[in-house]
Design a protein around this motif. Sequence first.
Motif, mmCIF file in Angstrom:
data_model
loop_
_atom_site.group_PDB
_atom_site.id
_atom_site.type_symbol
_atom_site.label_atom_id
_atom_site.label_comp_id
_atom_site.label_asym_id
_atom_site.label_seq_id
_atom_site.Cartn_x
_atom_site.Cartn_y
_atom_site.Cartn_z
ATOM 1 N N UNK A 1 0.879 -1.189 0.000
ATOM 2 C CA UNK A 1 0.000 0.000 0.000
ATOM 3 C C UNK A 1 0.906 1.224 0.000
ATOM 4 N N UNK A 2 0.680 2.116 -0.950
ATOM 5 C CA UNK A 2 1.534 3.309 -1.050
ATOM 6 C C UNK A 2 0.644 4.550 -1.203
ATOM 7 N N UNK A 3 0.577 5.387 -0.157
ATOM 8 C CA UNK A 3 -0.292 6.570 -0.234
ATOM 9 C C UNK A 3 0.103 7.517 -1.375
ATOM 10 N N UNK A 4 1.358 7.411 -1.838
ATOM 11 C CA UNK A 4 1.808 8.305 -2.919
ATOM 12 C C UNK A 4 1.547 7.703 -4.306
ATOM 13 N N UNK A 5 1.046 6.468 -4.360
ATOM 14 C CA UNK A 5 0.880 5.802 -5.665
ATOM 15 C C UNK A 5 -0.232 6.447 -6.489
ATOM 16 N N UNK A 6 0.078 6.721 -7.733
ATOM 17 C CA UNK A 6 -0.956 7.246 -8.631
ATOM 18 C C UNK A 6 -1.301 6.199 -9.693
ATOM 19 N N UNK A 7 -0.570 5.081 -9.664
ATOM 20 C CA UNK A 7 -0.837 4.004 -10.625
ATOM 21 C C UNK A 7 -1.042 2.690 -9.862
ATOM 22 N N UNK A 8 -1.602 1.697 -10.555
ATOM 23 C CA UNK A 8 -1.629 0.322 -10.047
ATOM 24 C C UNK A 8 -0.419 -0.359 -10.680
ATOM 25 N N UNK A 9 0.581 -0.659 -9.832
ATOM 26 C CA UNK A 9 1.847 -1.161 -10.378
ATOM 27 C C UNK A 9 1.975 -2.664 -10.131
ATOM 28 N N UNK A 10 2.250 -3.423 -11.195
ATOM 29 C CA UNK A 10 2.474 -4.869 -11.053
ATOM 30 C C UNK A 10 3.886 -5.183 -11.529
ATOM 31 N N UNK A 11 4.683 -5.792 -10.640
ATOM 32 C CA UNK A 11 6.051 -6.181 -11.009
ATOM 33 C C UNK A 11 6.166 -7.701 -10.897
ATOM 34 N N UNK A 12 6.524 -8.328 -11.995
ATOM 35 C CA UNK A 12 6.662 -9.793 -12.014
ATOM 36 C C UNK A 12 8.147 -10.120 -12.153
ATOM 37 N N UNK A 13 8.645 -10.997 -11.293
ATOM 38 C CA UNK A 13 10.007 -11.512 -11.468
ATOM 39 C C UNK A 13 9.889 -13.034 -11.532
#
Length: 275
Positions: free
Chosen positions: A216-228
């Motif tokens: 959870x990131x209060x500064x996030x303006x996007x929905x970020x998905x990181x796959x490794x």
Amino acid sequence: MPEKRIGIIGCGTIGSQLAMAVDTGKMPNASLVSLFDIIEGSAQDLKSKLQSSPHAYSDFAGFISSGFDIAVEAASQDAVRKFGKTLLEAGRDIMIMSVGALADGVFLSDLVQTASKKGCRIYVPTGAIAGIDAIRSVKHLLESVTLTTTKSPKALAGAPFFETNKIKLDAISKKTVIYEGPASEAVKIFPANVNVAAVLSLAGIGVDKTQVRIVADPAATTNRHEIVATGRFGELCITVNNVPSPGNPKTSFLAVLSAIECLRSICDDGMRIGS
Ligand SMILES: NC(=O)c1ccc[n+]([C@@H]2O[C@H](COP(=O)([O-])OP(=O)(O)OC[C@H]3O[C@@H](n4cnc5c(N)ncnc54)[C@H](O)[C@@H]3O)[C@@H](O)[C@H]2O)c1
């Protein structure tokens, strides 16, 4: 190829955009025949915004009696569990957005067997992530797959996870990892947030081995998905920074576009890239 007749389950963010894409002719060889939403008046509201005149239902019995070839589920995991098998038994193809429902292996194999018995297809769009073609290609060589999803607290609000957990979303003032665990659990406690974990698991090493981290990131303006993903093929690192869709901050705009593209390719017999 005969024209595909489409029925939509769920007239919210994704369902409405899909209906409009068919209605405005963005999908050659497709016609919209019926809309269904559990909320009384919702399907009718969407119908009133369209040029075409699909049937509008607030009951499943009415919906399934209408003459569509493919049902597009854009509603909830519950809708997949309640209606998926009945649709296949009635000889209809289905396209599923609430992919988390397929994390239940017993349910999934029952659906697949029913589809095969009835000669029907189950379609799963790649949704809000990319790189599923690559994950599928290295499926048998994968050793680990991790998905890190970062969203603003408002895009995570309402998830069942918070009913049994002490974490208070409005008290989070900086980027915080709120969950780490297998996709099998993540899709149950964040059913409207990490459908991508189910898509990734189905394409790769399954829901028990795919690991999910939710931030959870209060500064996030996007929905970020990181796959490794790692394995004997090397390493795959895929990051998607999604703009949330205007109607629903939980749903990324890319998920809407992916649903439209998947349905277009089902209806159009022409060239297919990546499927
Ligand atoms: N695969 C992906 O990458 C991905 C991405 C985003 C959203 N999703 C999922 O797709 C689904 C739709 O997303 P959305 O943003 O359009 O949601 P939304 O909340 O905007 O709309 C959902 C609609 O479905 C209706 N509905 C819910 N349960 C129903 C049922 N049992 N029968 C009939 N109608 C029902 C609701 O009344 C609502 O109008 C959600 O389950 C969401 O989690 C998947």
